[in-house]
Design a protein around this motif. Structure first.
Motif, PDB file in Angstrom:
ATOM      1  N   ARG A 185     -21.296 -25.638  55.387  1.00  0.00           N
ATOM      2  CA  ARG A 185     -22.053 -24.389  55.222  1.00  0.00           C
ATOM      3  C   ARG A 185     -21.486 -23.567  54.070  1.00  0.00           C
ATOM      4  O   ARG A 185     -22.236 -23.028  53.249  1.00  0.00           O
ATOM      5  CB  ARG A 185     -22.020 -23.579  56.523  1.00  0.00           C
ATOM      6  CG  ARG A 185     -22.846 -24.173  57.648  1.00  0.00           C
ATOM      7  CD  ARG A 185     -23.040 -23.167  58.784  1.00  0.00           C
ATOM      8  NE  ARG A 185     -21.776 -22.785  59.393  1.00  0.00           N
ATOM      9  CZ  ARG A 185     -21.251 -23.364  60.462  1.00  0.00           C
ATOM     10  NH1 ARG A 185     -21.872 -24.390  61.041  1.00  0.00           N
ATOM     11  NH2 ARG A 185     -20.101 -22.943  60.966  1.00  0.00           N
ATOM     12  N   VAL A 217     -30.875 -16.170  50.048  1.00  0.00           N
ATOM     13  CA  VAL A 217     -30.882 -15.115  51.055  1.00  0.00           C
ATOM     14  C   VAL A 217     -32.297 -14.558  51.178  1.00  0.00           C
ATOM     15  O   VAL A 217     -32.981 -14.301  50.180  1.00  0.00           O
ATOM     16  CB  VAL A 217     -29.902 -13.994  50.660  1.00  0.00           C
ATOM     17  CG1 VAL A 217     -29.992 -12.817  51.637  1.00  0.00           C
ATOM     18  CG2 VAL A 217     -28.476 -14.539  50.587  1.00  0.00           C
ATOM     19  N   GLN A 233     -22.436  -6.614  54.206  1.00  0.00           N
ATOM     20  CA  GLN A 233     -23.767  -7.053  54.627  1.00  0.00           C
ATOM     21  C   GLN A 233     -24.238  -8.237  53.781  1.00  0.00           C
ATOM     22  O   GLN A 233     -24.862  -9.171  54.313  1.00  0.00           O
ATOM     23  CB  GLN A 233     -24.757  -5.888  54.505  1.00  0.00           C
ATOM     24  CG  GLN A 233     -24.552  -4.787  55.525  1.00  0.00           C
ATOM     25  CD  GLN A 233     -25.415  -3.576  55.252  1.00  0.00           C
ATOM     26  OE1 GLN A 233     -25.803  -3.314  54.094  1.00  0.00           O
ATOM     27  NE2 GLN A 233     -25.722  -2.814  56.297  1.00  0.00           N
ATOM     28  N   ARG A 255     -22.556 -11.366  55.025  1.00  0.00           N
ATOM     29  CA  ARG A 255     -23.153 -11.847  56.271  1.00  0.00           C
ATOM     30  C   ARG A 255     -24.514 -12.487  56.023  1.00  0.00           C
ATOM     31  O   ARG A 255     -24.849 -13.513  56.615  1.00  0.00           O
ATOM     32  CB  ARG A 255     -23.276 -10.691  57.274  1.00  0.00           C
ATOM     33  CG  ARG A 255     -21.953 -10.265  57.882  1.00  0.00           C
ATOM     34  CD  ARG A 255     -22.173  -9.407  59.117  1.00  0.00           C
ATOM     35  NE  ARG A 255     -22.829  -8.148  58.781  1.00  0.00           N
ATOM     36  CZ  ARG A 255     -22.205  -7.025  58.447  1.00  0.00           C
ATOM     37  NH1 ARG A 255     -20.876  -7.013  58.387  1.00  0.00           N
ATOM     38  NH2 ARG A 255     -22.884  -5.920  58.192  1.00  0.00           N
ATOM     39  N   ALA A 256     -25.299 -11.892  55.134  1.00  0.00           N
ATOM     40  CA  ALA A 256     -26.613 -12.450  54.812  1.00  0.00           C
ATOM     41  C   ALA A 256     -26.482 -13.817  54.150  1.00  0.00           C
ATOM     42  O   ALA A 256     -27.281 -14.732  54.411  1.00  0.00           O
ATOM     43  CB  ALA A 256     -27.374 -11.485  53.904  1.00  0.00           C
ATOM     44  N   LYS A 274     -23.982 -15.965  54.588  1.00  0.00           N
ATOM     45  CA  LYS A 274     -23.580 -16.929  55.615  1.00  0.00           C
ATOM     46  C   LYS A 274     -24.760 -17.314  56.499  1.00  0.00           C
ATOM     47  O   LYS A 274     -24.909 -18.478  56.882  1.00  0.00           O
ATOM     48  CB  LYS A 274     -22.449 -16.345  56.466  1.00  0.00           C
ATOM     49  CG  LYS A 274     -21.103 -16.277  55.750  1.00  0.00           C
ATOM     50  CD  LYS A 274     -20.020 -15.771  56.681  1.00  0.00           C
ATOM     51  CE  LYS A 274     -18.664 -15.734  55.965  1.00  0.00           C
ATOM     52  NZ  LYS A 274     -17.589 -15.208  56.847  1.00  0.00           N
ATOM     53  N   ALA A 275     -25.611 -16.345  56.799  1.00  0.00           N
ATOM     54  CA  ALA A 275     -26.793 -16.645  57.606  1.00  0.00           C
ATOM     55  C   ALA A 275     -27.713 -17.605  56.869  1.00  0.00           C
ATOM     56  O   ALA A 275     -28.291 -18.526  57.469  1.00  0.00           O
ATOM     57  CB  ALA A 275     -27.529 -15.355  57.946  1.00  0.00           C
ATOM     58  N   ALA A 276     -27.852 -17.399  55.556  1.00  0.00           N
ATOM     59  CA  ALA A 276     -28.692 -18.285  54.759  1.00  0.00           C
ATOM     60  C   ALA A 276     -28.105 -19.688  54.709  1.00  0.00           C
ATOM     61  O   ALA A 276     -28.835 -20.689  54.760  1.00  0.00           O
ATOM     62  CB  ALA A 276     -28.841 -17.721  53.344  1.00  0.00           C
ATOM     63  N   ARG A 284     -26.148 -21.099  57.037  1.00  0.00           N
ATOM     64  CA  ARG A 284     -26.357 -21.714  58.347  1.00  0.00           C
ATOM     65  C   ARG A 284     -27.799 -22.195  58.491  1.00  0.00           C
ATOM     66  O   ARG A 284     -28.056 -23.302  58.980  1.00  0.00           O
ATOM     67  CB  ARG A 284     -26.035 -20.703  59.464  1.00  0.00           C
ATOM     68  CG  ARG A 284     -24.566 -20.470  59.695  1.00  0.00           C
ATOM     69  CD  ARG A 284     -24.339 -19.754  61.023  1.00  0.00           C
ATOM     70  NE  ARG A 284     -24.981 -18.437  61.034  1.00  0.00           N
ATOM     71  CZ  ARG A 284     -24.379 -17.315  60.645  1.00  0.00           C
ATOM     72  NH1 ARG A 284     -23.126 -17.364  60.189  1.00  0.00           N
ATOM     73  NH2 ARG A 284     -25.017 -16.157  60.707  1.00  0.00           N
ATOM     74  N   SER A 285     -28.728 -21.367  58.058  1.00  0.00           N
ATOM     75  CA  SER A 285     -30.143 -21.720  58.157  1.00  0.00           C
ATOM     76  C   SER A 285     -30.470 -22.947  57.307  1.00  0.00           C
ATOM     77  O   SER A 285     -31.235 -23.826  57.737  1.00  0.00           O
ATOM     78  CB  SER A 285     -31.001 -20.541  57.714  1.00  0.00           C
ATOM     79  OG  SER A 285     -32.368 -20.870  57.731  1.00  0.00           O
TER      80      SER A 285
END
Length: 515
Positions: A366, A374, A385, A388-389, A391-393, A395-396
């Motif tokens: 990841r 993002v 923020q 975090r965004a 990392k979320a991208a 993971r997705s």
């Protein structure tokens, strides 16, 4: 001339005097000729370990144990004790020791390979680089890392083994390349003790991969590196006893066997009895460990079951209790002693796949997906923020790859790994993704580890119709991918129709190509 520092004052006894002493203490020695032959062949002191169990105990109310909690035995023997029976115990133990040594040799040889092979992927001289083992420490922030004391002690001991080695293969390496041996040769000249200590020095992920390979699991399913390290140390101890003709029968071994976390958690686990006192330092515990390891190393070999059967048979014919060797009453009911029993082969296969390619964990994969986009990228965010965004991208994006079967995934011991060659410039290689997807779909509902093996086989197997290497040799799709642009790679694969060489998992043993 030096004076011995010892309080020992017992007199020397000739063989006839030894026989008289034994008879005087109540042992039936048979005729003098037989007794003398036995004592001269095996020795009074060696046989004493086998007749110790038949010495009288103190009668109540005398204490049964001394101040160090050792059982007190008198010099006299219980009625009916015979030298012939003691000899039969010794001869049984001799055969037991020889057969146990053969099994230990098989396990030791396998671990020489697996430890050397795992470290060899890091560096040919990983054992001489403490950074490759994680055996460094940094006392001052500005100072370079220093080898740990444990590593320095290990290297000093290993160097003694390397310098003493005189085998033909060692001489060849020294003549060709110099005095130091690469890790896959070095493991062949180490003692089992030095090899066991090398495992203890390895990086934690490498230890866990080896433990998971042999299905030595923690309570949460990961590789129990501590338990496997303990097993190696225990087997080293038993091997040394066998090599020096020590007693195995009715012996409490010095190194207690650790039960893996999974076995301590689940009373029905195959290895649960290793958590029991009286098993974890006796022969049964050793045999259980060996049986479990051989089910991964050489599943077709029933040597440990044969050994357990041999002990059971001799307990009847020679006359001793199985409990003296740590066998629980219900040991026969465990499926592990069924000759047809087999462990799941997937962990062994998955570990082999990790040896074949540089792999990243899910977290590492990841983090490498820097090309992940993002959502709502134009939105104003604080640095935290934004992180975090991102990392979320990432993971997705990995979840998307998995959903569409475009990435090779290998799972071992509850950890998921991804071969690093699949990624370039912060994302998956598109041409590779299309091929992975097509090949994975042709596998239907096959086991995921089988699918991963089939995909790696295709990527790493040379194909005669692909463009040759500079030396004229056949190249694998992976070798071509690493030296060509995506467009050149895709065109070459199409022209060679290389995908037709893929072998689906259920056909691997038969060697049939996917049509």
């Amino acid at each position: 001339m030096t004076t011995p520092n010892s309080t020992y004052a017992k007199p020397f006894l000739t063989v006839p005097e030894q026989i008289r002493r034994l008879r005087g203490r109540g042992m039936d020695c048979g005729d003098n000729a037989y007794a003398a032959e036995v004592l001269q062949r095996y020795g009074y002191y060696r046989l004493s370990g086998y007749w110790h169990l038949y010495r009288d105990r103190p009668a109540p109310p005398a204490p049964r144990f001394d101040e160090e909690h050792r059982e007190i035995r008198l010099d006299t023997f219980v009625p009916g004790t015979g030298l012939a029976h003691v000899v039969s115990l010794y001869e049984f133990d001799h055969e037991l020791r020889m057969r146990l040594g053969d099994v230990l040799s098989t396990v030791e040889t396998a671990f020489r390979f697996f430890i050397g092979h795992r470290l060899g992927r890091i560096d040919a001289f990983a054992h001489r680089h403490p950074w490759a083992l994680g055996a460094t420490r940094q006392e001052d922030p500005g100072a370079p890392p220093e080898p740990t004391a444990a590593y320095r002690e290990w290297l000093e001991e290993y160097d003694r083994h390397e310098q003493r080695a005189r085998g033909d293969f060692v001489v060849h390496f020294r003549q060709q390349y110099g005095p130091h041996l690469p890790i896959w040769v070095a493991t062949e000249v180490m003692s089992f003790g030095v090899l066991s200590s090398l495992y203890d020095l390895m990086l934690q992920p490498d230890q866990e991969i080896l433990a998971a390979r042999f299905q030595v699991r923690t309570a949460d399913g990961h590789g129990d590196r501590g338990a496997l390290g303990n097993w190696l140390n225990n087997l080293r101890n038993v091997r040394n006893i066998c090599a020096h003709y020590g007693r195995v029968w009715n012996r409490a071994f010095d190194v207690l066997i650790d039960a893996p976390g999974q076995a301590r958690k689940d009373a029905d686990d195959l290895l649960a009895s290793l958590a029991e006192e009286g098993t974890n330092n006796r022969l049964y515990g050793v045999l259980l460990v060996l049986r479990h390891l051989l089910l991964s190393i050489a599943p077709e070999k029933g040597d440990v079951v044969d050994l357990a059967d041999f002990v059971e048979e001799k307990s009847r014919t020679v006359g001793f209790g199985m409990e003296q060797l740590g066998f629980p009453d219900s040991w026969r009911s465990s499926p592990i002693w069924d000759r047809a029993f087999a462990l799941d082969r997937s962990p062994m296969m998955a570990a082999s796949l990790l040896d074949r390619a540089e792999c990243m964990t899910a977290a590492e994969t990841r983090a490498s997906l820097t090309g992940a986009e993002v959502i709502d990228a134009e939105r104003t965010r604080t640095p935290a923020q934004a992180a975090r965004a991102k990392k979320a991208a990432q993971r997705s994006l990995l979840r998307t790859y998995l959903k569409h079967n475009v990435v090779i995934e290998v799972e071992l011991g509850g950890t998921k790994f991804y071969p690093a060659f699949q990624f370039r410039d912060g994302k998956i290689i598109d041409a590779l993704a299309e091929i992975n997807q097509a090949l994975a779909r042709s596998c239907g509902g096959s086991d995921p580890t089988d699918v991963a093996r089939a995909l790696l086989d295709w990527w790493q197997t040379p194909h005669p119709d692909l463009p040759h290497g500079v030396d004229g040799s056949d190249r694998s799709p992976l070798e071509l991918l690493s030296s060509a642009t995506e467009e050149e790679f895709a065109a070459a694969i199409d022209e060679a129709d290389a995908i037709r060489s893929f072998v689906v998992p259920h056909d691997l043993d038969r060697g049939n190509a996917c049509e």
